[in-house]
Design a protein around this motif. Structure first.
Motif, PDB file in Angstrom:
ATOM      1  N   SER A  45       4.528  -3.340  -0.044  1.00  0.00           N
ATOM      2  CA  SER A  45       4.477  -4.690  -0.571  1.00  0.00           C
ATOM      3  C   SER A  45       4.584  -4.620  -2.084  1.00  0.00           C
ATOM      4  N   LEU A  46       4.864  -5.750  -2.683  1.00  0.00           N
ATOM      5  CA  LEU A  46       4.934  -5.783  -4.152  1.00  0.00           C
ATOM      6  C   LEU A  46       3.591  -5.369  -4.745  1.00  0.00           C
ATOM      7  N   LEU A 101       3.551  -1.509  -4.577  1.00  0.00           N
ATOM      8  CA  LEU A 101       4.502  -0.912  -5.530  1.00  0.00           C
ATOM      9  C   LEU A 101       3.995  -1.065  -6.961  1.00  0.00           C
ATOM     10  N   ALA A 115      10.941  -5.521  -6.512  1.00  0.00           N
ATOM     11  CA  ALA A 115      10.446  -4.263  -5.925  1.00  0.00           C
ATOM     12  C   ALA A 115      11.059  -3.066  -6.657  1.00  0.00           C
ATOM     13  N   GLN A 116      12.361  -3.126  -6.909  1.00  0.00           N
ATOM     14  CA  GLN A 116      13.040  -2.035  -7.623  1.00  0.00           C
ATOM     15  C   GLN A 116      12.466  -1.850  -9.030  1.00  0.00           C
ATOM     16  N   GLU A 143      13.930  -7.871  -3.642  1.00  0.00           N
ATOM     17  CA  GLU A 143      14.422  -6.492  -3.813  1.00  0.00           C
ATOM     18  C   GLU A 143      14.452  -6.127  -5.293  1.00  0.00           C
ATOM     19  N   GLN A 151       1.388  -9.375   0.128  1.00  0.00           N
ATOM     20  CA  GLN A 151       2.145  -9.098  -1.091  1.00  0.00           C
ATOM     21  C   GLN A 151       1.338  -9.096  -2.385  1.00  0.00           C
TER      22      GLN A 151
END
Ligand code: XIL
Length: 385
Positions: free
Chosen positions: A42-43, A46, A373-374, A370, A76
């Motif tokens: 999840s964010l 991360l 997250a990246q 995405e 999240q």
């Protein structure tokens, strides 16, 4: 144990009843769910790996009435902030001292029960000041009302709040003052010392909360926003010189993916370094991306929105003083950029629904998810703060 927390865990029903009463009659709502979040990718996770807190706005109405969304938040987010439920005018029943804490309590209890950090938003904001405040005339009365507001709200949640936006949006270059301070309400009625009063009172009331100056548009590359950045830095320096407690700068970051004022990664990096140089932490507090002027095609639009998140976060997260990223919502289902009643865009001329947040209205991740997250995955690790 804090009194509020005791009563929250002992009689959650009271909170729910208060929330329902505050929400008004005739709204069909389900019971809230206070489940523990699964530790899935999840964010939040991360971000945490890099020493960052990630989170979103939430409201009592969503907590009570939108279980799928709440589940997504629990998956999240590591921090939540009430989108409107702690704003003074939203809480106040029109009379001094008569504030409704039902919705705010619901959000605070939700954060506590789920082990989430809580951002307090906000103690003072010119834009959401109750009408009766403007009728106060004596300096003493104004001072008392400011102190009462801060002691009541920050005192109620003492020990529960990670960070307080003590004064929201204190800068306004258009107001024409040499120091760039916003004149509306507090400065007009009390003078620039209202800032000192507010931050000192907040520190005395909840010594454990980080005290934040929250401001918008500081990432934009325009002469006006250069004035805003300078004014904000000057304010922070003055507060520090005078021993006024301040711990962090909040950068709202309501971005635009097309046709808006130019965003400059270089300016943002320089500004963040200057804030960090003052020894202050930085929080990205209201990140979202309006697609107001983007093409109608959803794929193209989603890509532009995602790229805007990426460009902003790529620059922001390089600065180790940045400790937190909060998006102003998590799903397009609940966004101030999307008109709730009709689900029509607030700002798009073609009337198409806006798509500003990481998840779509069906709670499915979009390219924006995405991209965020990246950015978290590639961000340098930092000491949490
Ligand atoms: C917005 C909310 O999202 C809306 O629902 C409300 O109608 C107005 O306020 N800057 C802030 C936030 O600090 O409190 C604002 O939130 C968005 C701009």
């Amino acid at each position: 144990m804090h009194e509020l927390l005791k009563s929250a865990s002992q009689s959650r029903r009271r909170f729910i009843a208060a929330s329902l009463a505050a929400l008004g009659n005739g709204i069909a709502v389900a019971a809230p769910v206070f489940g523990r979040a699964e530790e899935t990718a999840s964010l939040r996770k991360l971000a945490a790996e890099k020493g960052l807190l990630y989170g979103t706005t939430i409201s009592a109405a969503q907590i009570i009435g939108d279980k799928p969304f709440v589940d997504l938040v629990l998956q999240q987010a590591g921090v939540v902030v009430a989108e409107n439920d702690m704003k003074w005018q939203d809480m106040n029943r029109g009379v001094r001292g008569d504030d409704n804490y039902g919705l705010a309590d619901t959000v605070a209890a939700f954060a506590y029960e789920n082990g989430l950090a809580l951002r307090g938003h906000n103690l003072l904001w010119y834009h959401r000041t109750p009408g009766w405040f403007f009728d106060l005339s004596s300096r003493r009365e104004i001072e008392d009302a400011i102190v009462e507001r801060i002691q009541a709200l920050a005192g109620r949640y003492r020990g529960m709040v990670h960070s307080w936006d003590v004064v929201n949006e204190p800068i306004e270059p258009k107001d024409g003052r040499p120091d760039g301070l916003r004149t509306a309400v507090f400065l007009d009625m009390f003078g620039p010392e209202y800032l000192d009063l507010a931050y000192r009172t907040a520190r005395e009331t909840d010594p454990g909360a980080r005290l934040v100056v929250n401001e918008y548009d500081v990432e934009l590359d325009t002469p006006e926003q250069e004035v805003r950045r300078t004014a904000l830095l000057n304010l922070l320096e003055r507060m520090q010189r005078c021993g006024v407690p301040v711990d962090a700068v909040g950068i709202q970051a309501h971005l635009s993916c097309a046709g808006g004022p130019p965003f400059s990664a270089a300016r943002l990096r320089r500004f963040l370094a200057e804030v960090a140089g003052l020894g202050l932490a930085i929080q990205i507090t209201e990140l979202d991306v309006t697609d107001e002027n983007a093409p109608a095609d959803t794929t193209v639009r989603d890509r532009l929105v995602a790229d805007t998140y990426a460009r902003f976060l790529d620059a922001a997260l390089d600065e180790p003083a940045v400790k937190m990223v909060v998006t102003w919502g998590l799903s397009d289902r609940h966004s101030w950029i999307v008109r709730k009643e009709t689900h029509q865009s607030k700002w798009r001329a073609d009337g198409l629904p806006s798509r500003p947040l990481p998840f779509d209205t069906d709670l499915k991740p979009k390219p924006a998810f995405e991209a965020i997250a990246q950015c978290f995955a590639h961000a340098p690790r930092r000491a949490a703060g």
